[in-house]
Write a protein that holds these residues in place. Structure first.
Motif, PDB file in Angstrom:
ATOM      1  N   UNK A  30     -31.982   3.120  -2.933  1.00 12.79           N
ATOM      2  CA  UNK A  30     -30.930   2.173  -3.335  1.00 12.79           C
ATOM      3  C   UNK A  30     -29.628   2.357  -2.561  1.00 12.79           C
ATOM      4  N   UNK A  31     -29.589   3.324  -1.656  1.00 15.12           N
ATOM      5  CA  UNK A  31     -28.362   3.591  -0.917  1.00 15.12           C
ATOM      6  C   UNK A  31     -28.037   2.525   0.118  1.00 15.12           C
ATOM      7  N   UNK A  32     -26.764   2.492   0.525  1.00 16.72           N
ATOM      8  CA  UNK A  32     -26.316   1.518   1.529  1.00 16.72           C
ATOM      9  C   UNK A  32     -25.756   2.210   2.773  1.00 16.72           C
ATOM     10  N   UNK A  33     -25.617   3.534   2.710  1.00 18.68           N
ATOM     11  CA  UNK A  33     -25.226   4.332   3.872  1.00 18.68           C
ATOM     12  C   UNK A  33     -26.127   5.555   3.907  1.00 18.68           C
ATOM     13  N   UNK A  34     -26.174   6.228   5.052  1.00 17.04           N
ATOM     14  CA  UNK A  34     -27.069   7.384   5.175  1.00 17.04           C
ATOM     15  C   UNK A  34     -26.377   8.701   4.864  1.00 17.04           C
ATOM     16  N   UNK A  35     -25.044   8.716   4.973  1.00 17.16           N
ATOM     17  CA  UNK A  35     -24.325   9.983   4.769  1.00 17.16           C
ATOM     18  C   UNK A  35     -22.903   9.668   4.280  1.00 17.16           C
ATOM     19  N   UNK A  36     -22.339  10.507   3.401  1.00 19.46           N
ATOM     20  CA  UNK A  36     -20.965  10.274   2.932  1.00 19.46           C
ATOM     21  C   UNK A  36     -19.930  10.200   4.054  1.00 19.46           C
ATOM     22  N   UNK A  37     -20.238  10.814   5.196  1.00 17.79           N
ATOM     23  CA  UNK A  37     -19.292  10.791   6.321  1.00 17.79           C
ATOM     24  C   UNK A  37     -19.105   9.372   6.880  1.00 17.79           C
ATOM     25  N   UNK A  38     -20.011   8.447   6.507  1.00 23.32           N
ATOM     26  CA  UNK A  38     -19.871   7.056   6.952  1.00 23.32           C
ATOM     27  C   UNK A  38     -18.753   6.321   6.202  1.00 23.32           C
ATOM     28  N   UNK A  39     -18.201   6.980   5.187  1.00 22.66           N
ATOM     29  CA  UNK A  39     -17.018   6.446   4.505  1.00 22.66           C
ATOM     30  C   UNK A  39     -15.802   7.062   5.181  1.00 22.66           C
ATOM     31  N   UNK A  40     -15.094   6.239   5.960  1.00 20.91           N
ATOM     32  CA  UNK A  40     -13.983   6.766   6.758  1.00 20.91           C
ATOM     33  C   UNK A  40     -12.687   6.898   5.971  1.00 20.91           C
ATOM     34  N   UNK A  41     -12.558   6.135   4.891  1.00 23.41           N
ATOM     35  CA  UNK A  41     -11.321   6.191   4.111  1.00 23.41           C
ATOM     36  C   UNK A  41     -11.608   5.829   2.661  1.00 23.41           C
ATOM     37  N   UNK A  42     -10.807   6.395   1.767  1.00 24.48           N
ATOM     38  CA  UNK A  42     -10.883   6.075   0.344  1.00 24.48           C
ATOM     39  C   UNK A  42      -9.523   5.528  -0.081  1.00 24.48           C
ATOM     40  N   UNK A  43      -9.527   4.305  -0.589  1.00 27.43           N
ATOM     41  CA  UNK A  43      -8.291   3.689  -1.072  1.00 27.43           C
ATOM     42  C   UNK A  43      -8.206   3.822  -2.583  1.00 27.43           C
ATOM     43  N   UNK A  44      -7.141   4.433  -3.065  1.00 24.26           N
ATOM     44  CA  UNK A  44      -6.981   4.686  -4.492  1.00 24.26           C
ATOM     45  C   UNK A  44      -5.960   3.755  -5.116  1.00 24.26           C
ATOM     46  N   UNK A  45      -6.309   3.164  -6.234  1.00 23.96           N
ATOM     47  CA  UNK A  45      -5.312   2.431  -7.017  1.00 23.96           C
ATOM     48  C   UNK A  45      -4.473   3.459  -7.771  1.00 23.96           C
ATOM     49  N   UNK A  46      -3.187   3.481  -7.461  1.00 23.52           N
ATOM     50  CA  UNK A  46      -2.244   4.337  -8.169  1.00 23.52           C
ATOM     51  C   UNK A  46      -1.265   3.415  -8.898  1.00 23.52           C
ATOM     52  N   UNK A  47      -1.161   3.559 -10.192  1.00 30.71           N
ATOM     53  CA  UNK A  47      -0.435   2.569 -10.989  1.00 30.71           C
ATOM     54  C   UNK A  47       1.064   2.599 -10.730  1.00 30.71           C
ATOM     55  N   UNK A  48       1.676   3.774 -10.804  1.00 33.35           N
ATOM     56  CA  UNK A  48       3.140   3.817 -10.771  1.00 33.35           C
ATOM     57  C   UNK A  48       3.667   4.634  -9.601  1.00 33.35           C
ATOM     58  N   UNK A  49       4.403   3.971  -8.714  1.00 30.80           N
ATOM     59  CA  UNK A  49       5.029   4.650  -7.585  1.00 30.80           C
ATOM     60  C   UNK A  49       6.525   4.801  -7.740  1.00 30.80           C
ATOM     61  N   UNK A  50       7.071   4.353  -8.888  1.00 33.11           N
ATOM     62  CA  UNK A  50       8.508   4.438  -9.092  1.00 33.11           C
ATOM     63  C   UNK A  50       9.263   3.804  -7.939  1.00 33.11           C
ATOM     64  N   UNK A  51      10.419   4.374  -7.611  1.00 30.99           N
ATOM     65  CA  UNK A  51      11.181   3.920  -6.454  1.00 30.99           C
ATOM     66  C   UNK A  51      10.799   4.692  -5.202  1.00 30.99           C
ATOM     67  N   UNK A  52       9.929   5.699  -5.375  1.00 28.03           N
ATOM     68  CA  UNK A  52       9.574   6.573  -4.253  1.00 28.03           C
ATOM     69  C   UNK A  52       8.627   5.900  -3.268  1.00 28.03           C
ATOM     70  N   UNK A  53       7.780   4.990  -3.759  1.00 30.72           N
ATOM     71  CA  UNK A  53       6.755   4.411  -2.914  1.00 30.72           C
ATOM     72  C   UNK A  53       6.894   2.883  -2.888  1.00 30.72           C
ATOM     73  N   UNK A  54       7.329   2.383  -1.752  1.00 32.83           N
ATOM     74  CA  UNK A  54       7.499   0.935  -1.588  1.00 32.83           C
ATOM     75  C   UNK A  54       6.364   0.328  -0.778  1.00 32.83           C
ATOM     76  N   UNK A  55       5.459   1.169  -0.314  1.00 28.56           N
ATOM     77  CA  UNK A  55       4.326   0.677   0.466  1.00 28.56           C
ATOM     78  C   UNK A  55       3.163   1.646   0.348  1.00 28.56           C
ATOM     79  N   UNK A  56       2.031   1.253   0.885  1.00 29.57           N
ATOM     80  CA  UNK A  56       0.824   2.075   0.876  1.00 29.57           C
ATOM     81  C   UNK A  56       1.004   3.278   1.787  1.00 29.57           C
TER      82      UNK A  56
END
Length: 398
Positions: A79-105
């Protein structure tokens, strides 16, 4: 490039693996009931136009066990769609609150994680769980870059006159008490889709995100200038279980007359109010059943729900000195004709004219539901927060 999008909650992990060459999902799913006796892993794949699904039930004591199982499924022979976890080059995380410290990704570093911890008091139910997701992903996908996409970032362009509250200055300067707004990823995605559809970079757009949680945003030329949620997600629109805007005097009244504690009032306004408080139902499909039966509470609740939205449409049209388009999105916004009708009726002064036939004959993608001669476009645009997170992640790592 393959990007894994993760939205980690206190007892769940929502995930989607996206092929950024096509911007289509390869796999998606949910890990839930983490820490309970029986956890659940749901997994779907989308390969060559064929969808496969499976569901597993087993003890999932923590997020690490859950995410490791997701990695195993993604690379499984059957059922897999890739052969190895290394084929995932990046992980994008939803972070709810960045306050005033984070104005961008941003790419997540130790300094970023430390700052997210500092912001725990602003989002005590979300940020700790989000950070757990980051730390687990770092161990499960050690070769991938970890990127944080903040729900609040899109709203950081709101001017000070709009985000400040009229309370003593020290509460803002020392504690960060101000409007932050949420659902920013969704508002950004659909407002950009609308601007592209209109062919107008300086478009004045009001985005209306209606799900169990609901919010609106005023977007002027791609820049957010106001939004309905505030320091937390309670204020603004009427929601599934949240009250939305109320007179603060009600809080004092409940404390003085009923002896309610702060926690009891918070639970009342966040979990027992909104459509649940008015009708006994949190799901708009159930509310519509009551409507069909002529239930007076449901009729009033829907009128109140739409009235509040109309109030903010008028407010944001004033703030932007006009409006080119309304955008309905998210579960209720995309699927409930009755709500769109209530919102749009008697709004001719703002050039808003709803077309029932166009609404009924909906098509995929951006769908226009205003009359042909209307001055203001009324659009249904499906939101895709996972794709927006993936796009922002790609911009950081490419």
């Amino acid at each position: 490039m393959n990007i894994l999008v993760i939205n980690a909650g206190s007892s769940s992990i929502k995930y989607q693996l996206i092929d950024m060459d096509t911007e289509l999902p390869l796999a998606s799913g949910l890990v839930e009931r983490i820490g309970l006796e029986e956890g659940v892993v749901k997994y779907k794949t989308f390969v060559n136009g064929e969808k496969k699904e499976l569901k597993e039930t087993f003890p999932i004591p923590n997020h690490t066990v859950g995410l490791k199982r997701v990695a195993e499924l993604l690379t499984d022979e059957k059922v897999g769609v890739i052969s190895d976890p290394s084929e995932i080059q990046a992980v994008g995380h939803r972070l709810v609150h960045g306050g005033e410290a984070f104005t961008k990704t941003v790419e997540i570093t130790e300094a970023v994680k430390a700052k997210v911890k500092e912001l725990f008091p602003l989002a005590p139910l979300h940020n700790p769980a989000n950070l757990i997701g980051v730390e687990v992903a770092e161990t499960v996908f050690p070769n991938a870059k970890q990127v944080g996409v903040f729900d609040t970032a899109f709203h950081q362009t709101i001017p000070e006159k709009a985000f400040r509250y009229a309370i003593p200055v020290e509460f803002y300067k020392e504690m960060g008490i101000r409007k932050y707004g949420f659902h920013g990823t969704s508002h950004k995605f659909v407002s950009e889709q609308a601007a592209e559809y209109l062919g107008k970079e300086d478009a004045k757009i009001i985005t209306i995100h209606l799900g169990n949680g609901a919010s609106m945003a005023a977007v002027n030329g791609g820049v957010c200038v106001d939004t309905t949620m505030g320091m937390g997600p309670l204020c603004g629109l009427i929601m599934g279980t949240r009250s939305g805007d109320i007179d603060p005097a009600i809080i004092f009244f409940l404390a003085e007359q009923k002896g309610y504690s702060v926690n009891e009032i918070s639970s009342l306004l966040n979990k027992e109010s909104g459509m649940k408080g008015l009708t006994g139902q949190t799901d708009m499909r159930d509310v519509e059943k009551l409507l069909d039966e002529g239930d007076e509470n449901a009729i009033l609740a829907c009128d109140m729900y739409a009235y509040r939205i109309k109030q903010f449409i008028g407010s944001y049209a004033a703030v932007m000195n006009g409006v080119d388009a309304l955008v309905f999105t998210a579960g209720i916004g995309e699927n409930k004709t009755s709500i769109r009708k209530l919102v749009c009726q008697d709004m001719g002064y703002l050039g808003i004219e709803w077309d029932e036939e166009k609404d009924k004959n909906r098509t995929d993608g951006v769908h226009e539901i205003n009359t042909d001669n209307a001055k203001t476009k009324v659009l249904i645009i499906p939101t895709n927060e996972e794709l927006e997170i993936a796009r922002q992640t790609l911009e950081v790592v490419k």
